[in-house]
Design a protein around this motif. Structure first.
Motif, PDB file in Angstrom:
ATOM      1  N   LEU A  10     -35.190 -22.912 -37.637  1.00 13.52           N
ATOM      2  CA  LEU A  10     -34.714 -24.256 -37.945  1.00 13.52           C
ATOM      3  C   LEU A  10     -35.690 -25.302 -37.430  1.00 13.52           C
ATOM      4  CD1 LEU A  10     -32.344 -25.760 -39.219  1.00 13.52           C
ATOM      5  CD2 LEU A  10     -31.167 -25.669 -37.016  1.00 13.52           C
ATOM      6  N   TRP A  62     -30.774 -28.888 -54.507  1.00 11.56           N
ATOM      7  CA  TRP A  62     -29.768 -28.897 -53.443  1.00 11.56           C
ATOM      8  C   TRP A  62     -30.347 -28.363 -52.136  1.00 11.56           C
ATOM      9  CZ3 TRP A  62     -27.602 -24.762 -50.750  1.00 11.56           C
ATOM     10  CH2 TRP A  62     -27.869 -23.477 -51.241  1.00 11.56           C
ATOM     11  N   GLU A  78     -32.566 -20.717 -34.277  1.00 10.20           N
ATOM     12  CA  GLU A  78     -33.087 -21.981 -33.759  1.00 10.20           C
ATOM     13  C   GLU A  78     -34.583 -22.147 -33.981  1.00 10.20           C
ATOM     14  OE1 GLU A  78     -31.512 -23.429 -30.141  1.00 10.20           O
ATOM     15  OE2 GLU A  78     -33.334 -24.522 -29.603  1.00 10.20           O
ATOM     16  N   TYR A  82     -28.847 -19.824 -45.971  1.00 15.16           N
ATOM     17  CA  TYR A  82     -28.246 -20.142 -44.680  1.00 15.16           C
ATOM     18  C   TYR A  82     -28.505 -19.060 -43.634  1.00 15.16           C
ATOM     19  CZ  TYR A  82     -26.276 -24.280 -46.706  1.00 15.16           C
ATOM     20  OH  TYR A  82     -26.143 -25.498 -47.302  1.00 15.16           O
ATOM     21  N   GLN A  83     -28.717 -17.868 -44.106  1.00 13.03           N
ATOM     22  CA  GLN A  83     -29.151 -16.801 -43.201  1.00 13.03           C
ATOM     23  C   GLN A  83     -30.490 -17.183 -42.564  1.00 13.03           C
ATOM     24  OE1 GLN A  83     -26.926 -14.207 -43.626  1.00 13.03           O
ATOM     25  NE2 GLN A  83     -27.669 -13.048 -41.868  1.00 13.03           N
ATOM     26  N   PHE A  89     -35.465 -31.051 -31.568  1.00 15.98           N
ATOM     27  CA  PHE A  89     -36.383 -31.460 -32.635  1.00 15.98           C
ATOM     28  C   PHE A  89     -37.311 -32.604 -32.225  1.00 15.98           C
ATOM     29  CE2 PHE A  89     -32.322 -29.868 -34.313  1.00 15.98           C
ATOM     30  CZ  PHE A  89     -32.772 -28.692 -34.875  1.00 15.98           C
ATOM     31  N   LEU A 111     -31.694 -20.140 -42.124  1.00 13.50           N
ATOM     32  CA  LEU A 111     -31.566 -21.306 -41.240  1.00 13.50           C
ATOM     33  C   LEU A 111     -30.874 -20.975 -39.918  1.00 13.50           C
ATOM     34  CD1 LEU A 111     -30.738 -24.499 -43.267  1.00 13.50           C
ATOM     35  CD2 LEU A 111     -32.800 -23.171 -43.149  1.00 13.50           C
ATOM     36  N   ALA A 112     -30.255 -19.816 -39.858  1.00 13.18           N
ATOM     37  CA  ALA A 112     -29.397 -19.510 -38.723  1.00 13.18           C
ATOM     38  C   ALA A 112     -30.140 -18.979 -37.515  1.00 13.18           C
ATOM     39  CB  ALA A 112     -28.318 -18.509 -39.140  1.00 13.18           C
ATOM     40  N   ALA A 117     -31.310 -36.317 -40.106  1.00 19.02           N
ATOM     41  CA  ALA A 117     -30.189 -36.589 -39.207  1.00 19.02           C
ATOM     42  C   ALA A 117     -30.429 -36.073 -37.796  1.00 19.02           C
ATOM     43  CB  ALA A 117     -28.906 -35.974 -39.775  1.00 19.02           C
ATOM     44  N   ASN A 118     -31.337 -35.104 -37.664  1.00 13.78           N
ATOM     45  CA  ASN A 118     -31.534 -34.498 -36.354  1.00 13.78           C
ATOM     46  C   ASN A 118     -32.872 -34.831 -35.706  1.00 13.78           C
ATOM     47  OD1 ASN A 118     -29.102 -32.527 -35.881  1.00 13.78           O
ATOM     48  ND2 ASN A 118     -29.646 -32.329 -38.025  1.00 13.78           N
ATOM     49  N   THR A 173     -31.923 -33.777 -45.494  1.00 11.46           N
ATOM     50  CA  THR A 173     -30.797 -34.383 -44.774  1.00 11.46           C
ATOM     51  C   THR A 173     -30.749 -33.898 -43.334  1.00 11.46           C
ATOM     52  OG1 THR A 173     -29.498 -34.531 -46.803  1.00 11.46           O
ATOM     53  CG2 THR A 173     -28.275 -34.582 -44.727  1.00 11.46           C
ATOM     54  N   THR A 174     -30.938 -32.606 -43.161  1.00  5.86           N
ATOM     55  CA  THR A 174     -30.890 -32.019 -41.824  1.00  5.86           C
ATOM     56  C   THR A 174     -32.008 -32.548 -40.942  1.00  5.86           C
ATOM     57  OG1 THR A 174     -29.922 -30.006 -42.731  1.00  5.86           O
ATOM     58  CG2 THR A 174     -30.909 -29.858 -40.545  1.00  5.86           C
ATOM     59  N   ALA A 201     -27.503 -18.998 -51.928  1.00 11.36           N
ATOM     60  CA  ALA A 201     -26.977 -19.820 -50.835  1.00 11.36           C
ATOM     61  C   ALA A 201     -26.849 -19.025 -49.539  1.00 11.36           C
ATOM     62  CB  ALA A 201     -25.622 -20.410 -51.215  1.00 11.36           C
ATOM     63  N   SER A 213     -32.542 -31.016 -50.671  1.00 10.68           N
ATOM     64  CA  SER A 213     -31.660 -32.048 -50.148  1.00 10.68           C
ATOM     65  C   SER A 213     -31.074 -31.663 -48.786  1.00 10.68           C
ATOM     66  CB  SER A 213     -30.556 -32.306 -51.178  1.00 10.68           C
ATOM     67  OG  SER A 213     -29.466 -32.948 -50.577  1.00 10.68           O
ATOM     68  N   VAL A 214     -30.647 -30.420 -48.666  1.00 15.38           N
ATOM     69  CA  VAL A 214     -30.084 -29.961 -47.392  1.00 15.38           C
ATOM     70  C   VAL A 214     -31.144 -30.022 -46.293  1.00 15.38           C
ATOM     71  CG1 VAL A 214     -29.256 -27.912 -46.170  1.00 15.38           C
ATOM     72  CG2 VAL A 214     -28.245 -28.545 -48.368  1.00 15.38           C
TER      73      VAL A 214
END
Lengths: 117, 117
Positions: A18, A79, A15, A9-10, A97, A12-13, A90-91, A86-87, A5, A82-83
């Motif tokens: 992402l 998971w 821009e 997230y590292q 984006f 994704l951090a 939603a964006n 979802t991201t 995890a 899914s993340v």
DNA sequence: AACATATATATGTTTTATCGTATATTTAAA
DNA sequence: TTTAAATATACGATAAAACATATATATGTT
């Protein structure tokens, strides 16, 4: 394909990374020059960020002639998929984006999108 | 409460903050000393990471006497709540998250968990 | 073989994040 | 009104990330 995890997230951090992931999630598969054009960043920048995403197993690459196509690793744990999904969803209409997809669609001489590929 | 995807993932990109968020997601509300004990980190470390999470609107704090309780901001957009919940659930049994909960439950003199609070 | 295109990597620099330690603030209790 | 406990903040040092630029590699074309 397992993933930590924290590593996830590292990755994704940033821009640029992402934006690449969101665009890949939406488009399925893109080569480096498409991402470079869509995000309007230098080729080495995109390449290095993609390398990091590749090293953390988030994306896979595949060469087609001179082009190397990247895609989200389809064997990631649920998971994580899914993340990402979802991201991206939603964006999709938000900055930056939405503009990335727009720029991609305006790209001239895009490889592999002709009628005969 | 709106939040920028990039800011969000920036905030998640640190193991201590991620552990705090996962624990908060699972436990609902925890004070600083509980988080300090559970994660086995120094109080200033926890405090500064919580401050960052607070400044990015991911958590809210509330004082009860000398204790300050933190919780996940319940007014976050759905996709953010979803990412947090998915992450916490999928990683609950993994390192270091499982150990954090274990350590929390072993904490002596835990505030507010007595019979009369 | 020479050249062009797509991509990757290397290097030095700058920026940003993290951390340990010291100290300030707030509240409660003596 | 001291004292203690919980929490927050400030400061300096270290480490990590990101970047611009230059160069290397691989493929395809002439």
């Amino acid at each position: 394909m397992s993933i930590d995890a924290n590593d996830f997230y590292q990755a994704l951090a940033n821009e640029s990374r992402l934006r690449c992931l969101v665009l890949l999630q939406r488009q399925g598969e893109l080569c480096v020059c498409e991402l470079t054009h869509a995000l309007n960043l230098s080729q080495p920048m995109i390449s290095r960020h993609l390398a990091l995403l590749r090293e953390s197993n988030l994306v896979l690459d595949q060469r087609f002639g001179q082009w190397i196509y990247y895609r989200i690793n389809e064997t990631l744990p649920d998971w994580v998929r899914s993340v990402l999904q979802t991201t991206a969803q939603a964006n999709a209409t938000k900055t930056p984006f939405a503009a990335d997809l727009k720029a991609l669609n305006k790209m001239p001489n895009r490889p592999s999108t002709g009628c005969c590929t």
